[in-house]
Enzyme design. Structure first.
Site, PDB file in Angstrom:
ATOM      1  N   SER A   7      -5.666  -6.299   1.615  1.00 21.37           N
ATOM      2  CA  SER A   7      -6.011  -5.179   0.737  1.00 21.37           C
ATOM      3  C   SER A   7      -7.374  -5.433   0.121  1.00 21.37           C
ATOM      4  O   SER A   7      -7.563  -6.430  -0.595  1.00 21.37           O
ATOM      5  CB  SER A   7      -4.971  -5.049  -0.377  1.00 21.37           C
ATOM      6  OG  SER A   7      -5.525  -4.281  -1.434  1.00 21.37           O
ATOM      7  N   HIS A  32      -6.330  -2.753   4.753  1.00 20.85           N
ATOM      8  CA  HIS A  32      -5.539  -1.906   3.856  1.00 20.85           C
ATOM      9  C   HIS A  32      -6.441  -1.412   2.726  1.00 20.85           C
ATOM     10  O   HIS A  32      -7.064  -2.207   2.018  1.00 20.85           O
ATOM     11  CB  HIS A  32      -4.372  -2.734   3.302  1.00 20.85           C
ATOM     12  CG  HIS A  32      -3.421  -1.960   2.452  1.00 20.85           C
ATOM     13  ND1 HIS A  32      -2.390  -1.196   2.966  1.00 20.85           N
ATOM     14  CD2 HIS A  32      -3.331  -1.835   1.096  1.00 20.85           C
ATOM     15  CE1 HIS A  32      -1.700  -0.648   1.983  1.00 20.85           C
ATOM     16  NE2 HIS A  32      -2.263  -1.003   0.834  1.00 20.85           N
ATOM     17  N   ASP A  34      -6.653   0.817  -0.667  1.00 20.82           N
ATOM     18  CA  ASP A  34      -5.852   1.395  -1.749  1.00 20.82           C
ATOM     19  C   ASP A  34      -6.635   2.487  -2.465  1.00 20.82           C
ATOM     20  O   ASP A  34      -7.644   2.217  -3.121  1.00 20.82           O
ATOM     21  CB  ASP A  34      -5.466   0.299  -2.746  1.00 20.82           C
ATOM     22  CG  ASP A  34      -4.412  -0.631  -2.168  1.00 20.82           C
ATOM     23  OD1 ASP A  34      -3.356  -0.127  -1.761  1.00 20.82           O
ATOM     24  OD2 ASP A  34      -4.651  -1.851  -2.128  1.00 20.82           O
ATOM     25  N   MET A  36      -6.533   5.195  -5.374  1.00 23.43           N
ATOM     26  CA  MET A  36      -5.803   5.516  -6.618  1.00 23.43           C
ATOM     27  C   MET A  36      -6.567   6.573  -7.392  1.00 23.43           C
ATOM     28  O   MET A  36      -7.797   6.510  -7.475  1.00 23.43           O
ATOM     29  CB  MET A  36      -5.677   4.255  -7.473  1.00 23.43           C
ATOM     30  CG  MET A  36      -5.055   3.080  -6.744  1.00 23.43           C
ATOM     31  SD  MET A  36      -4.811   1.687  -7.854  1.00 23.43           S
ATOM     32  CE  MET A  36      -4.223   0.435  -6.703  1.00 23.43           C
ATOM     33  N   HIS A  65      -3.744   3.754   1.979  1.00 24.57           N
ATOM     34  CA  HIS A  65      -2.567   3.892   1.112  1.00 24.57           C
ATOM     35  C   HIS A  65      -2.945   4.809  -0.045  1.00 24.57           C
ATOM     36  O   HIS A  65      -3.648   4.405  -0.969  1.00 24.57           O
ATOM     37  CB  HIS A  65      -2.185   2.477   0.624  1.00 24.57           C
ATOM     38  CG  HIS A  65      -1.034   2.436  -0.321  1.00 24.57           C
ATOM     39  ND1 HIS A  65      -0.699   1.300  -1.025  1.00 24.57           N
ATOM     40  CD2 HIS A  65      -0.107   3.374  -0.684  1.00 24.57           C
ATOM     41  CE1 HIS A  65       0.362   1.532  -1.781  1.00 24.57           C
ATOM     42  NE2 HIS A  65       0.732   2.788  -1.605  1.00 24.57           N
ATOM     43  N   MET A  67      -2.349   6.566  -3.284  1.00 19.84           N
ATOM     44  CA  MET A  67      -1.558   6.598  -4.520  1.00 19.84           C
ATOM     45  C   MET A  67      -2.156   7.695  -5.386  1.00 19.84           C
ATOM     46  O   MET A  67      -2.886   7.435  -6.351  1.00 19.84           O
ATOM     47  CB  MET A  67      -1.614   5.220  -5.203  1.00 19.84           C
ATOM     48  CG  MET A  67      -0.809   4.166  -4.468  1.00 19.84           C
ATOM     49  SD  MET A  67      -1.270   2.476  -4.876  1.00 19.84           S
ATOM     50  CE  MET A  67      -2.626   2.264  -3.736  1.00 19.84           C
ATOM     51  N   MET A 136       6.985  -0.705  -1.479  1.00 21.29           N
ATOM     52  CA  MET A 136       6.211  -1.348  -2.546  1.00 21.29           C
ATOM     53  C   MET A 136       7.068  -2.411  -3.203  1.00 21.29           C
ATOM     54  O   MET A 136       8.170  -2.116  -3.683  1.00 21.29           O
ATOM     55  CB  MET A 136       5.775  -0.318  -3.598  1.00 21.29           C
ATOM     56  CG  MET A 136       4.675   0.632  -3.170  1.00 21.29           C
ATOM     57  SD  MET A 136       3.150  -0.164  -2.614  1.00 21.29           S
ATOM     58  CE  MET A 136       2.672  -1.127  -4.066  1.00 21.29           C
ATOM     59  N   GLY A 141      -0.502   0.281  -8.469  1.00 20.27           N
ATOM     60  CA  GLY A 141      -1.560   0.503  -9.456  1.00 20.27           C
ATOM     61  C   GLY A 141      -2.509  -0.674  -9.604  1.00 20.27           C
ATOM     62  O   GLY A 141      -3.697  -0.477  -9.851  1.00 20.27           O
ATOM     63  N   PHE A 142      -1.988  -1.872  -9.432  1.00 20.16           N
ATOM     64  CA  PHE A 142      -2.818  -3.045  -9.682  1.00 20.16           C
ATOM     65  C   PHE A 142      -2.481  -4.181  -8.727  1.00 20.16           C
ATOM     66  O   PHE A 142      -1.328  -4.320  -8.319  1.00 20.16           O
ATOM     67  CB  PHE A 142      -2.608  -3.551 -11.124  1.00 20.16           C
ATOM     68  CG  PHE A 142      -2.902  -2.498 -12.153  1.00 20.16           C
ATOM     69  CD1 PHE A 142      -4.207  -2.249 -12.563  1.00 20.16           C
ATOM     70  CD2 PHE A 142      -1.876  -1.729 -12.685  1.00 20.16           C
ATOM     71  CE1 PHE A 142      -4.478  -1.253 -13.481  1.00 20.16           C
ATOM     72  CE2 PHE A 142      -2.141  -0.723 -13.610  1.00 20.16           C
ATOM     73  CZ  PHE A 142      -3.449  -0.493 -14.016  1.00 20.16           C
ATOM     74  N   GLY A 143      -3.494  -4.979  -8.418  1.00 25.77           N
ATOM     75  CA  GLY A 143      -3.262  -6.217  -7.676  1.00 25.77           C
ATOM     76  C   GLY A 143      -2.776  -7.301  -8.634  1.00 25.77           C
ATOM     77  O   GLY A 143      -2.776  -7.115  -9.855  1.00 25.77           O
ATOM     78  N   GLY A 144      -2.321  -8.387  -8.076  1.00 28.86           N
ATOM     79  CA  GLY A 144      -1.985  -9.559  -8.887  1.00 28.86           C
ATOM     80  C   GLY A 144      -0.673  -9.496  -9.652  1.00 28.86           C
ATOM     81  O   GLY A 144      -0.463 -10.274 -10.583  1.00 28.86           O
ATOM     82  N   ASP A 172       4.085  -4.443   0.358  1.00 27.66           N
ATOM     83  CA  ASP A 172       2.819  -4.454  -0.392  1.00 27.66           C
ATOM     84  C   ASP A 172       3.093  -4.791  -1.850  1.00 27.66           C
ATOM     85  O   ASP A 172       3.805  -4.046  -2.532  1.00 27.66           O
ATOM     86  CB  ASP A 172       2.178  -3.057  -0.254  1.00 27.66           C
ATOM     87  CG  ASP A 172       0.828  -2.927  -0.928  1.00 27.66           C
ATOM     88  OD1 ASP A 172       0.301  -3.929  -1.442  1.00 27.66           O
ATOM     89  OD2 ASP A 172       0.300  -1.789  -0.929  1.00 27.66           O
ATOM     90  N   GLY A 173       2.496  -5.902  -2.297  1.00 27.47           N
ATOM     91  CA  GLY A 173       2.585  -6.262  -3.712  1.00 27.47           C
ATOM     92  C   GLY A 173       3.207  -7.632  -3.919  1.00 27.47           C
ATOM     93  O   GLY A 173       4.353  -7.853  -3.548  1.00 27.47           O
ATOM     94  N   GLY A 174       2.411  -8.556  -4.458  1.00 25.04           N
ATOM     95  CA  GLY A 174       2.930  -9.895  -4.755  1.00 25.04           C
ATOM     96  C   GLY A 174       3.286 -10.695  -3.512  1.00 25.04           C
ATOM     97  O   GLY A 174       4.150 -11.576  -3.561  1.00 25.04           O
ATOM     98  N   GLY A 194      -3.486  -8.865  -1.230  1.00 24.60           N
ATOM     99  CA  GLY A 194      -4.814  -8.900  -1.837  1.00 24.60           C
ATOM    100  C   GLY A 194      -5.072 -10.277  -2.415  1.00 24.60           C
ATOM    101  O   GLY A 194      -5.766 -11.106  -1.823  1.00 24.60           O
TER     102      GLY A 194
HETATM  103  C1  DX5 Z   1      -1.080  -2.140  -5.491  1.00 22.50           C
HETATM  104  C2  DX5 Z   1      -1.712  -2.023  -4.131  1.00 22.50           C
HETATM  105  C3  DX5 Z   1      -1.733  -3.268  -3.358  1.00 22.50           C
HETATM  106  C4  DX5 Z   1      -2.457  -4.418  -4.008  1.00 22.50           C
HETATM  107  C5  DX5 Z   1      -1.710  -5.664  -3.658  1.00 22.50           C
HETATM  108  O1  DX5 Z   1      -0.812  -0.882  -5.990  1.00 22.50           O
HETATM  109  O2  DX5 Z   1      -1.041  -1.045  -3.350  1.00 22.50           O
HETATM  110  O3  DX5 Z   1      -2.209  -3.051  -2.022  1.00 22.50           O
HETATM  111  O4  DX5 Z   1      -3.780  -4.567  -3.600  1.00 22.50           O
HETATM  112  O5  DX5 Z   1      -2.265  -6.705  -4.351  1.00 22.50           O
HETATM  113  P1  DX5 Z   1      -1.570  -8.123  -4.483  1.00 22.50           P
HETATM  114  O6  DX5 Z   1      -1.466  -8.686  -3.101  1.00 22.50           O
HETATM  115  O7  DX5 Z   1      -2.522  -8.866  -5.346  1.00 22.50           O
HETATM  116  O8  DX5 Z   1      -0.224  -7.913  -5.112  1.00 22.50           O
HETATM  117 ZN    ZN Z   2      -1.551  -0.835  -1.145  1.00 25.24          ZN
END
Ligand code: DX5
Ligand code: ZN
Length: 211
Positions: A7, A32, A34, A36, A65, A67, A136, A141-144, A172-174, A194
């Site tokens: 991502s 990927h 994102d 938003m 993706h 959102m 998901m 909404g956010f990475g990390g 996707d996510g964590g 990501g």
């Molecule tokens: C979150 C995104 C993800 C995000 C994942 O809404 O859809 O693609 O970048 O980030 P990590 O891998 O840091 O959870």
């Molecule tokens: Zn994503």
């Protein structure tokens, strides 16, 4: 065969061209992206012009993706910009069947994403219109953010629902080497990541660790 979709939300936004080239050389299977809108999710990222300007710099598929609220008004922009897969959120449109068909009519693969609180039942009547299902594993909404383990059962149930069909099952996510293994065991075959890929600059090593 598990595919890795880094991502670019975690990339250096000032150097997206070189980041994408590095991911390509590091063995990524797709990119990927994102998108938003600040309404469907409480964050704002990039639009179709940026996707279009990145398109010449890799031949890897672009996994977009969305959102966003009202995705029907935007999917054509991303198809024009060079998206290969366009994924919309089940929660973002009352006319999923129509929107999925519209994405395919534009020559793209159609994806549906479910947030952690959305049950898999919403997929029942559109399985023949979908090329990718994105579970998901954090709230979008956010990475990390931290992986939500309750989604593992959902992944297994979707895997069963899709038996015999050519549908990619993406998470996707964590996603890190530990949660990746759990998702693969549950049936996922595309991993978005990501933070864990951009962590220390060694993209190839991080991609391999997820596989
Ligand atoms: C979150 C995104 C993800 C995000 C994942 O809404 O859809 O693609 O970048 O980030 P990590 O891998 O840091 O959870
Ligand atoms: Zn994503």
């Amino acid at each position: 065969m598990v595919q890795i979709a880094p991502s670019i939300l975690s990339a250096d936004f000032g150097n997206l061209e070189s980041e994408i080239r590095k991911l390509d050389q590091a063995g990524a299977d797709m990119i990927h992206i994102d998108v938003m809108d600040g309404h469907f999710v409480p964050n704002l990222t990039i639009g179709a012009p940026v996707v279009k300007s990145l398109r010449p710099h890799t031949e890897l598929p672009f996994d977009v993706h969305l959102m966003v609220d009202n995705p029907d008004s935007m999917v054509a922009w991303f198809a024009d910009a060079g998206a290969d897969i366009i994924t919309i959120h089940a929660e973002s449109t009352p006319h999923l069947d129509r929107t999925l068909s519209f994405i395919r009519s534009l020559g793209c693969k159609a994806g549906i994403s479910l947030t952690p609180s959305t049950p898999e039942d919403v997929l029942s009547y559109v399985l023949d219109k979908v090329d990718l299902i994105l579970v998901m594993t954090v709230n979008p909404g956010f990475g990390g953010q931290k992986f939500i383990p309750s989604q593992l059962g959902k992944i297994s149930r979707i895997k069963e629902m899709c038996a015999g069909r050519d549908i990619l099952l993406e998470v996707d996510g964590g996603i890190n080497p530990l949660t990746a293994a759990e998702c693969i065991a549950a049936g996922a075959n595309v991993l978005v990541a990501g933070t864990s890929i951009f962590a220390n600059g060694d993209y190839a090593k991080n991609i391999e660790a997820l596989r």
